[in-house]
Design a protein around this motif. Structure first.
Motif, PDB file in Angstrom:
ATOM      1  N   ILE A  70      90.402 -26.726  18.502  1.00 35.98           N
ATOM      2  CA  ILE A  70      90.938 -27.074  19.967  1.00 35.98           C
ATOM      3  C   ILE A  70      92.383 -26.236  20.170  1.00 35.98           C
ATOM      4  CG2 ILE A  70      91.506 -28.884  21.451  1.00 35.98           C
ATOM      5  CD1 ILE A  70      88.827 -30.386  20.232  1.00 35.98           C
ATOM      6  N   THR A  72      94.157 -24.141  19.072  1.00 37.65           N
ATOM      7  CA  THR A  72      94.413 -22.775  18.860  1.00 37.65           C
ATOM      8  C   THR A  72      93.149 -21.926  19.906  1.00 37.65           C
ATOM      9  OG1 THR A  72      92.749 -22.328  16.835  1.00 37.65           O
ATOM     10  CG2 THR A  72      95.193 -22.785  16.564  1.00 37.65           C
ATOM     11  N   LYS A  73      92.323 -22.792  20.418  1.00 38.58           N
ATOM     12  CA  LYS A  73      91.522 -22.122  21.351  1.00 38.58           C
ATOM     13  C   LYS A  73      90.514 -21.115  20.494  1.00 38.58           C
ATOM     14  CE  LYS A  73      93.822 -22.531  25.617  1.00 38.58           C
ATOM     15  NZ  LYS A  73      95.226 -22.259  26.215  1.00 38.58           N
ATOM     16  N   CYS A  74      90.125 -21.596  19.347  1.00 32.24           N
ATOM     17  CA  CYS A  74      89.212 -20.961  18.446  1.00 32.24           C
ATOM     18  C   CYS A  74      89.689 -19.527  18.026  1.00 32.24           C
ATOM     19  CB  CYS A  74      87.776 -21.052  19.207  1.00 32.24           C
ATOM     20  SG  CYS A  74      86.588 -21.491  18.123  1.00 32.24           S
ATOM     21  N   SER A  75      91.157 -19.533  17.701  1.00 31.51           N
ATOM     22  CA  SER A  75      91.502 -18.130  17.340  1.00 31.51           C
ATOM     23  C   SER A  75      91.210 -17.969  15.847  1.00 31.51           C
ATOM     24  CB  SER A  75      92.946 -18.136  17.669  1.00 31.51           C
ATOM     25  OG  SER A  75      93.501 -18.904  16.485  1.00 31.51           O
ATOM     26  N   CYS A  77      88.069 -18.609  14.785  1.00 32.59           N
ATOM     27  CA  CYS A  77      86.746 -18.624  14.608  1.00 32.59           C
ATOM     28  C   CYS A  77      85.918 -17.389  14.580  1.00 32.59           C
ATOM     29  CB  CYS A  77      86.196 -19.253  15.957  1.00 32.59           C
ATOM     30  SG  CYS A  77      86.418 -20.944  16.184  1.00 32.59           S
ATOM     31  N   LEU A  82      82.770 -19.109  17.761  1.00 30.93           N
ATOM     32  CA  LEU A  82      83.234 -18.967  18.994  1.00 30.93           C
ATOM     33  C   LEU A  82      82.241 -19.271  20.226  1.00 30.93           C
ATOM     34  CD1 LEU A  82      85.855 -18.692  21.139  1.00 30.93           C
ATOM     35  CD2 LEU A  82      85.415 -16.241  21.059  1.00 30.93           C
ATOM     36  N   ASP A  86      82.123 -22.739  22.453  1.00 27.16           N
ATOM     37  CA  ASP A  86      81.902 -22.322  23.918  1.00 27.16           C
ATOM     38  C   ASP A  86      80.932 -23.252  24.604  1.00 27.16           C
ATOM     39  OD1 ASP A  86      84.323 -21.144  24.171  1.00 27.16           O
ATOM     40  OD2 ASP A  86      83.498 -19.123  24.359  1.00 27.16           O
ATOM     41  N   THR A  89      81.311 -27.018  24.214  1.00 27.10           N
ATOM     42  CA  THR A  89      82.337 -27.465  25.277  1.00 27.10           C
ATOM     43  C   THR A  89      81.749 -27.452  26.530  1.00 27.10           C
ATOM     44  OG1 THR A  89      83.976 -26.426  23.994  1.00 27.10           O
ATOM     45  CG2 THR A  89      84.590 -26.759  26.486  1.00 27.10           C
TER      46      THR A  89
END
Length: 116
Positions: A70, A72-75, A77, A82, A86, A89
């Protein structure tokens, strides 16, 4: 000369660590199937917020990685993770936004406990 080699090596190591992804061991998990099954979806939800057991090894794995994902915005993944992140979410923010907020709050709480 030695200094340049050392600097080059340090840059190389930082690139390796920066690109390190989560294990793809559980990439076979189909998030669409979980979201379509209310009983299974609720099991995962309770695992993620800590109000129920993590019934499977993949649920435990994702529960542990989700807070960082969350933030790291799935960096870290994999492409499959990813896509799943998405989908989760989107589904929760559309269908059960209060539960999504609870998951995010719990994830941020775990992050702050780790760093503090």
């Amino acid at each position: 000369m030695m200094r340049e080699i050392l600097i080059f090596a340090l840059f190389g190591l930082s690139a390796v660590f920066a690109n390190e992804l989560y294990s793809n061991k559980y990439d076979y998990v189909e998030v669409d199937d979980i979201l379509a099954n209310p009983r299974q979806r609720e099991q995962y939800y309770k695992c993620f917020v800590g109000t129920g057991p993590c019934a499977t090894a993949d649920a435990k794995f994702f529960q542990e990685k989700f807070p960082e994902a969350i933030v790291t915005k799935c960096s870290k993944c994999t492409p499959k993770q990813l896509t799943s992140f998405d989908k989760l979410t989107d589904w929760y923010t559309t269908n059960e936004p209060e539960k999504y907020q609870a998951v995010v709050a719990k994830a941020l709480e775990r992050i702050s406990r780790k760093s503090g």
